[in-house]
Scaffold this active site. Structure first.
Site, PDB file in Angstrom:
ATOM      1  N   LEU A  10       0.823  -1.216   0.000  1.00 51.02           N
ATOM      2  CA  LEU A  10       0.000   0.000   0.000  1.00 51.02           C
ATOM      3  C   LEU A  10       0.855   1.263   0.000  1.00 51.02           C
ATOM      4  O   LEU A  10       0.558   2.224   0.713  1.00 51.02           O
ATOM      5  CB  LEU A  10      -0.963  -0.023   1.187  1.00 51.02           C
ATOM      6  N   ASN A  32      -1.080  -5.188   3.463  1.00 51.55           N
ATOM      7  CA  ASN A  32       0.244  -4.567   3.554  1.00 51.55           C
ATOM      8  C   ASN A  32       0.985  -5.161   4.743  1.00 51.55           C
ATOM      9  O   ASN A  32       0.368  -5.510   5.743  1.00 51.55           O
ATOM     10  CB  ASN A  32       0.093  -3.046   3.745  1.00 51.55           C
ATOM     11  N   SER A 128       3.860   1.261 -15.831  1.00 50.54           N
ATOM     12  CA  SER A 128       4.513   2.568 -15.960  1.00 50.54           C
ATOM     13  C   SER A 128       3.502   3.695 -15.926  1.00 50.54           C
ATOM     14  O   SER A 128       2.368   3.538 -16.360  1.00 50.54           O
ATOM     15  CB  SER A 128       5.309   2.649 -17.265  1.00 50.54           C
ATOM     16  N   GLY A 129       3.962   4.831 -15.439  1.00 53.85           N
ATOM     17  CA  GLY A 129       3.095   6.006 -15.417  1.00 53.85           C
ATOM     18  C   GLY A 129       3.126   6.706 -14.071  1.00 53.85           C
ATOM     19  O   GLY A 129       2.482   7.737 -13.893  1.00 53.85           O
ATOM     20  N   GLY A 130       3.870   6.113 -13.139  1.00 52.91           N
ATOM     21  CA  GLY A 130       3.997   6.748 -11.826  1.00 52.91           C
ATOM     22  C   GLY A 130       2.654   6.807 -11.116  1.00 52.91           C
ATOM     23  O   GLY A 130       1.719   6.054 -11.438  1.00 52.91           O
ATOM     24  N   LYS A 183       9.423  -3.738 -20.013  1.00 51.23           N
ATOM     25  CA  LYS A 183       9.364  -2.586 -19.100  1.00 51.23           C
ATOM     26  C   LYS A 183      10.780  -2.030 -18.864  1.00 51.23           C
ATOM     27  O   LYS A 183      10.976  -0.818 -18.791  1.00 51.23           O
ATOM     28  CB  LYS A 183       8.725  -3.002 -17.765  1.00 51.23           C
ATOM     29  N   HIS A 186      11.654  -0.046 -21.817  1.00 53.27           N
ATOM     30  CA  HIS A 186      10.892   1.207 -21.706  1.00 53.27           C
ATOM     31  C   HIS A 186      11.662   2.206 -20.825  1.00 53.27           C
ATOM     32  O   HIS A 186      11.839   3.365 -21.180  1.00 53.27           O
ATOM     33  CB  HIS A 186       9.507   0.919 -21.105  1.00 53.27           C
ATOM     34  N   ASN A 187      12.113   1.732 -19.672  1.00 55.72           N
ATOM     35  CA  ASN A 187      12.826   2.637 -18.765  1.00 55.72           C
ATOM     36  C   ASN A 187      14.150   3.093 -19.370  1.00 55.72           C
ATOM     37  O   ASN A 187      14.550   4.244 -19.194  1.00 55.72           O
ATOM     38  CB  ASN A 187      13.079   1.953 -17.423  1.00 55.72           C
TER      39      ASN A 187
HETATM   40  P1  NBP Z   1       7.952   0.900  -2.742  1.00 56.58           P
HETATM   41  O1  NBP Z   1       8.856   0.416  -3.809  1.00 56.58           O
HETATM   42  O2  NBP Z   1       8.379   2.012  -1.890  1.00 56.58           O
HETATM   43  O3  NBP Z   1       7.568  -0.360  -1.817  1.00 56.58           O
HETATM   44  C1  NBP Z   1       6.729  -0.177  -0.702  1.00 56.58           C
HETATM   45  C2  NBP Z   1       6.005  -1.444  -0.349  1.00 56.58           C
HETATM   46  O4  NBP Z   1       6.947  -2.519  -0.159  1.00 56.58           O
HETATM   47  C3  NBP Z   1       5.262  -1.281   0.953  1.00 56.58           C
HETATM   48  O5  NBP Z   1       4.067  -2.014   0.878  1.00 56.58           O
HETATM   49  C4  NBP Z   1       6.233  -1.897   1.947  1.00 56.58           C
HETATM   50  O6  NBP Z   1       5.589  -2.381   3.116  1.00 56.58           O
HETATM   51  C5  NBP Z   1       6.743  -3.037   1.149  1.00 56.58           C
HETATM   52  N1  NBP Z   1       7.973  -3.601   1.713  1.00 56.58           N
HETATM   53  C6  NBP Z   1       9.226  -3.093   1.772  1.00 56.58           C
HETATM   54 BR1  NBP Z   1       9.738  -1.460   1.111  1.00 56.58          BR
HETATM   55  N2  NBP Z   1      10.098  -3.888   2.389  1.00 56.58           N
HETATM   56  C7  NBP Z   1       9.378  -4.957   2.751  1.00 56.58           C
HETATM   57  C8  NBP Z   1       9.714  -6.158   3.416  1.00 56.58           C
HETATM   58  N3  NBP Z   1      10.965  -6.411   3.797  1.00 56.58           N
HETATM   59  N4  NBP Z   1       8.735  -7.056   3.634  1.00 56.58           N
HETATM   60  C9  NBP Z   1       7.468  -6.810   3.246  1.00 56.58           C
HETATM   61  N5  NBP Z   1       7.081  -5.679   2.591  1.00 56.58           N
HETATM   62  C10 NBP Z   1       8.028  -4.769   2.346  1.00 56.58           C
HETATM   63  O7  NBP Z   1       6.498   1.252  -3.328  1.00 56.58           O
HETATM   64  P2  NBP Z   1       6.055   1.914  -4.708  1.00 56.58           P
HETATM   65  O8  NBP Z   1       6.844   3.151  -5.013  1.00 56.58           O
HETATM   66  O9  NBP Z   1       4.579   1.975  -4.631  1.00 56.58           O
HETATM   67  O10 NBP Z   1       6.470   0.818  -5.795  1.00 56.58           O
HETATM   68  C11 NBP Z   1       5.998  -0.513  -5.784  1.00 56.58           C
HETATM   69  C12 NBP Z   1       6.689  -1.251  -6.928  1.00 56.58           C
HETATM   70  O11 NBP Z   1       6.331  -0.621  -8.168  1.00 56.58           O
HETATM   71  C13 NBP Z   1       8.211  -1.205  -6.866  1.00 56.58           C
HETATM   72  O12 NBP Z   1       8.738  -2.395  -7.384  1.00 56.58           O
HETATM   73  C14 NBP Z   1       8.558  -0.062  -7.763  1.00 56.58           C
HETATM   74  O13 NBP Z   1       9.844  -0.196  -8.323  1.00 56.58           O
HETATM   75  C15 NBP Z   1       7.493  -0.185  -8.839  1.00 56.58           C
HETATM   76  N6  NBP Z   1       7.173   1.069  -9.542  1.00 56.58           N
HETATM   77  C16 NBP Z   1       7.147   2.257  -8.886  1.00 56.58           C
HETATM   78  C17 NBP Z   1       6.813   3.418  -9.589  1.00 56.58           C
HETATM   79  C18 NBP Z   1       6.766   4.744  -8.894  1.00 56.58           C
HETATM   80  O14 NBP Z   1       6.585   5.743  -9.604  1.00 56.58           O
HETATM   81  N7  NBP Z   1       6.894   4.798  -7.572  1.00 56.58           N
HETATM   82  C19 NBP Z   1       6.490   3.349 -10.942  1.00 56.58           C
HETATM   83  C20 NBP Z   1       6.479   2.097 -11.566  1.00 56.58           C
HETATM   84  C21 NBP Z   1       6.829   0.965 -10.863  1.00 56.58           C
HETATM   85  P3  NBP Z   1       5.580  -1.475   4.464  1.00 56.58           P
HETATM   86  O15 NBP Z   1       4.526  -0.454   4.262  1.00 56.58           O
HETATM   87  O16 NBP Z   1       5.251  -2.454   5.518  1.00 56.58           O
HETATM   88  O17 NBP Z   1       6.958  -0.883   4.594  1.00 56.58           O
END
Ligand code: NBP
Length: 482
Positions: A10, A32, A128-130, A183, A186-187
């Site tokens: 989440l 979560n 993708s798209g943030g 993907k 893409h990046n």
């Molecule tokens: P994050 O990459 O910051 O991950 C946060 C989530 O991972 C939280 O639910 C967190 O749980 C969980 N988590 C972590 Br960190 N360590 C953990 C562990 N040891 N055990 C269990 N859960 C754990 O979130 P995001 O930015 O929403 O990205 C999610 C995915 O999507 C990533 O792979 C990211 O690379 C990808 N992505 C991100 C974007 C962007 O723009 N942000 C775009 C496209 C793809 P917690 O709340 O308990 O810490």
């Protein structure tokens, strides 16, 4: 009523994808690791929706319709393995785990194979798209177990971005890690597009001495041309953005670029597969160079580097720069598609390149008008080996070459670094040269290491060794290419 899909994670991406799924009528169960975040979400953004929470994996599994679809939106790497390991004993055969994070594709290859043995389907999907994309329509690139796709397809295609013809920017990419591979490329292309834009900005700012308002106007105009894209659009916004003191905020930002690895992976894969992905790799190196800030500051002083102004008609230079940017962008995409073609052949993915262009057409960071032309090119010839050979792109490359050379030469003359624009031109020059100096290189290899060479007057595959000095023996090294 049970849930249609479960989402674990989440943070920004997970929450927004869940809200997007809810908007499209799907019942989502949210989980979560840190349970308080489930409550915060349910009482915050998810309040008044059909979204339900689950405080344990067992509860999540119990609340889902079969076959269960559980999407992980968590940090890539060990966290995905850890959740997968905990979920598998709770699932039934035919259930589906989806990893929507930025995973390195060999990990997805491994997970698809390992879970297949247990009768669980695994999908590795690029998203993708943030934040905004996740909330209102991302580009989604799923690959993995093909049996799982029909169950996931309605949800993913409903929440994805749509083209102007209402086509979803989401389709099945291919087996194993194909979705995460696409993907990753893409990046990589995103790195290239961003670097090219920054090179144009530096040429305008340092070379042509333009103000930020002038540069903003140029990007606004460029966005009405073939360069129309999200990244050009946000660049014009950024250049026009003033800090509290009325000065452009962009000049107050430290010039060291961060990176999270996907550009680097793209470059590493290109090296592994022997594909000359020069532009994206230069863009990664440009970020590395930018991070050597202290050394650069010292070196500028040490070398007494002076800024030289680019003389001549500003409007003529701006148009030349536009053409150089467009031509370089074509080379970047051409190289990216070459890489995907090689990966598809090596892995038996049977990638549909027109579909890939369509998936990137909306929702994602590299979305642009230009991707429609790429799709057209692959519709005409699905096996196109070099995008620049397509008549539309060939026409642009030919028309732009003169201006592109002027910009590249001028940047060298006045000392403005333009690694991506110049390397793209060098690539095109190499790609369009029937005879390169690699004959001399082969001679050198044979001279010092008896590595052998092929001859132009003998059939390919026949290898020769010459005793160049008369002193070495006649034994040659084994001939192979790594
Ligand atoms: P994050 O990459 O910051 O991950 C946060 C989530 O991972 C939280 O639910 C967190 O749980 C969980 N988590 C972590 Br960190 N360590 C953990 C562990 N040891 N055990 C269990 N859960 C754990 O979130 P995001 O930015 O929403 O990205 C999610 C995915 O999507 C990533 O792979 C990211 O690379 C990808 N992505 C991100 C974007 C962007 O723009 N942000 C775009 C496209 C793809 P917690 O709340 O308990 O810490």
């Amino acid at each position: 009523m049970k849930g249609d899909i479960g989402v674990i994670g989440l943070a920004v991406m997970g929450q927004n994808l869940i809200l997007n799924m809810n908007d499209h009528g799907y019942k989502v169960v949210a989980h979560n690791r840190t349970a308080e975040k489930v409550d915060e979400f349910l009482q915050g953004p998810a309040k008044g929706t059909n979204i339900v929470g689950a405080y344990s994996l067992q509860e999540l599994v119990d609340k889902l319709e079969s076959p269960r679809k559980i999407m992980l939106m968590v940090r890539a790497g060990d966290v995905v393995d850890s959740f997968t390991d905990k979920l598998v004993p709770l699932l039934d055969k035919g259930d589906i785990i989806i990893d929507g994070g930025n995973t390195n594709f060999p990990d997805t290859n491994r997970r698809v194979a390992a879970l297949k043995e247990k009768g669980i389907h695994f999908i590795g999907s690029g998203v993708s798209g943030g934040e905004e994309g996740a909330r209102f329509g991302p580009s989604i690139m799923p690959g993995g177990s093909p049996e799982a796709w029909p169950f996931v397809k309605p949800i993913f295609q409903a929440i994805s971005a749509k083209t102007e013809n209402n086509e979803p920017c989401c389709d099945w990419v291919g087996n194993d890690g194909a979705g995460h591979f696409v993907k990753m490329v893409h990046n990589g292309i995103e790195y290239g597009d961003m670097q090219l834009i920054t090179e144009a900005y530096q040429f305008m700012k340092d070379g042509l001495g333009m103000t930020h308002d002038e540069m903003q106007s140029v990007f606004i105009e460029w966005n009405k041309t073939e360069l129309n894209s999200y990244l050009v659009e946000i660049t014009s916004d950024i250049l026009g953005y003033k800090d509290t003191d009325g000065e452009p905020l962009v000049e107050k930002i430290l010039d060291t670029a961060g990176q999270k690895g996907t550009g680097k992976w793209t470059g590493i894969n290109a090296l592994d597969m022997g594909i000359p992905l020069t532009l994206i790799t230069e863009s990664v190196f440009a970020r590395c160079l930018s991070s050597l800030k202290d050394q650069r500051v010292e070196a500028e002083e040490l070398f007494g580097k002076k800024k030289s102004i680019v003389e001549g008609d500003k409007q003529v230079w701006i148009e030349a720069l536009r053409q150089a940017l467009l031509a370089s962008k074509i080379i970047s995409y051409a190289q990216g598609f070459m890489l995907m073609r090689e990966a598809s052949n090596e892995n038996g993915w049977d990638l549909n390149y027109g579909n890939v262009a369509l998936m990137w057409r909306g929702g994602c960071i590299i979305r642009s008008a230009f991707l429609s032309n790429i799709r057209d090119a692959y519709d005409i010839d699905p096996e196109l080996s070099f995008l620049g050979s397509d008549s539309y792109f060939k026409g642009i490359l030919e028309n732009s070459t003169s201006a592109w050379r002027k910009v590249a030469a001028k940047s060298m003359e006045v000392g403005i670094p333009m690694p991506s624009m110049t390397s793209a031109l060098t690539f095109l020059d190499g790609y369009t040269t029937a005879r390169l100096p690699a004959n001399l290189l082969q001679a050198q290899r044979d001279y010092f290491g008896a590595h052998t060479y092929e001859r132009v007057d003998k059939p390919k595959g026949e290898f020769f060794h010459t005793n160049w000095t008369g002193k070495g023996g006649d034994v040659s090294s084994t001939t192979y290419n790594s």
